[in-house]
Motif scaffolding. Structure first.
Motif, PDB file in Angstrom:
ATOM      1  N   GLU A 209       0.811  -0.903   0.370  1.00  0.00           N
ATOM      2  CA  GLU A 209       0.120  -0.075  -0.344  1.00  0.00           C
ATOM      3  C   GLU A 209       0.796   1.169  -0.161  1.00  0.00           C
ATOM      4  O   GLU A 209       0.407   2.104  -0.589  1.00  0.00           O
ATOM      5  CB  GLU A 209      -0.900   0.093   1.187  1.00  0.00           C
ATOM      6  N   ASN A 210       1.782   1.532   0.254  1.00  0.00           N
ATOM      7  CA  ASN A 210       3.171   2.401   0.831  1.00  0.00           C
ATOM      8  C   ASN A 210       3.871   2.747  -0.568  1.00  0.00           C
ATOM      9  O   ASN A 210       5.174   3.317  -0.047  1.00  0.00           O
ATOM     10  CB  ASN A 210       3.584   2.311   2.245  1.00  0.00           C
ATOM     11  N   LEU A 211       3.491   1.477  -1.341  1.00  0.00           N
ATOM     12  CA  LEU A 211       5.093   1.713  -2.473  1.00  0.00           C
ATOM     13  C   LEU A 211       4.639   2.799  -3.201  1.00  0.00           C
ATOM     14  O   LEU A 211       5.874   3.675  -3.389  1.00  0.00           O
ATOM     15  CB  LEU A 211       4.812   0.126  -3.598  1.00  0.00           C
ATOM     16  N   ASP A 212       3.989   3.180  -3.578  1.00  0.00           N
ATOM     17  CA  ASP A 212       3.801   4.734  -3.878  1.00  0.00           C
ATOM     18  C   ASP A 212       4.440   5.808  -3.493  1.00  0.00           C
ATOM     19  O   ASP A 212       5.018   6.496  -4.251  1.00  0.00           O
ATOM     20  CB  ASP A 212       2.627   5.033  -4.382  1.00  0.00           C
ATOM     21  N   ARG A 213       4.584   5.393  -2.224  1.00  0.00           N
ATOM     22  CA  ARG A 213       5.102   6.692  -1.619  1.00  0.00           C
ATOM     23  C   ARG A 213       6.757   6.567  -1.734  1.00  0.00           C
ATOM     24  O   ARG A 213       6.727   7.820  -1.711  1.00  0.00           O
ATOM     25  CB  ARG A 213       5.249   6.367  -0.204  1.00  0.00           C
ATOM     26  N   LEU A 214       7.446   5.496  -2.070  1.00  0.00           N
ATOM     27  CA  LEU A 214       8.654   5.444  -1.714  1.00  0.00           C
ATOM     28  C   LEU A 214       9.526   5.706  -3.231  1.00  0.00           C
ATOM     29  O   LEU A 214      10.305   6.085  -3.632  1.00  0.00           O
ATOM     30  CB  LEU A 214       8.213   3.108  -2.498  1.00  0.00           C
ATOM     31  N   ILE A 215       8.137   5.477  -4.579  1.00  0.00           N
ATOM     32  CA  ILE A 215       8.216   5.936  -5.491  1.00  0.00           C
ATOM     33  C   ILE A 215       8.229   7.734  -5.635  1.00  0.00           C
ATOM     34  O   ILE A 215       9.766   7.745  -6.332  1.00  0.00           O
ATOM     35  CB  ILE A 215       7.152   5.496  -6.460  1.00  0.00           C
TER      36      ILE A 215
END
Length: 89
Positions: free
Chosen positions: A82-88
């Protein structure tokens, strides 16, 4: 991952692996020089399906084992995805 998710994951991996394995070592009737009347020249000459199904199952089981270990081991959680987009960003 529950039982249903594991079975579905294995089925998807099995069919994806089959589509790759079935082409390995494939020889057409035209390449073999023996075209059966009524079939296209690009049809397989000798499919050897039993061996390919066994190899497909072995390879899919190995890939499934790695993915299941990652999921069940807690290396990747739903929160991580779910937080993968924040990493990118």
């Amino acid at each position: 991952m529950n039982l249903t998710g594991g079975v579905v994951l294995f089925a998807v991996l099995w069919f994806l692996t089959l589509f790759v394995v079935i082409l390995i070592g494939q020889q057409s009737q035209q390449d073999a020089g023996e075209i059966v009347p009524g079939t296209p020249a690009g049809a397989p000459a000798d499919l050897r399906l039993k061996g390919k199904l066994i190899w497909t199952t072995i390879i899919a089981a190995a890939i499934w084992g790695v993915i299941a270990a990652v999921i069940l081991g807690g290396f990747v959680t739903r929160a991580d995805i779910e937080n993968l987009d924040r990493l990118i960003r």
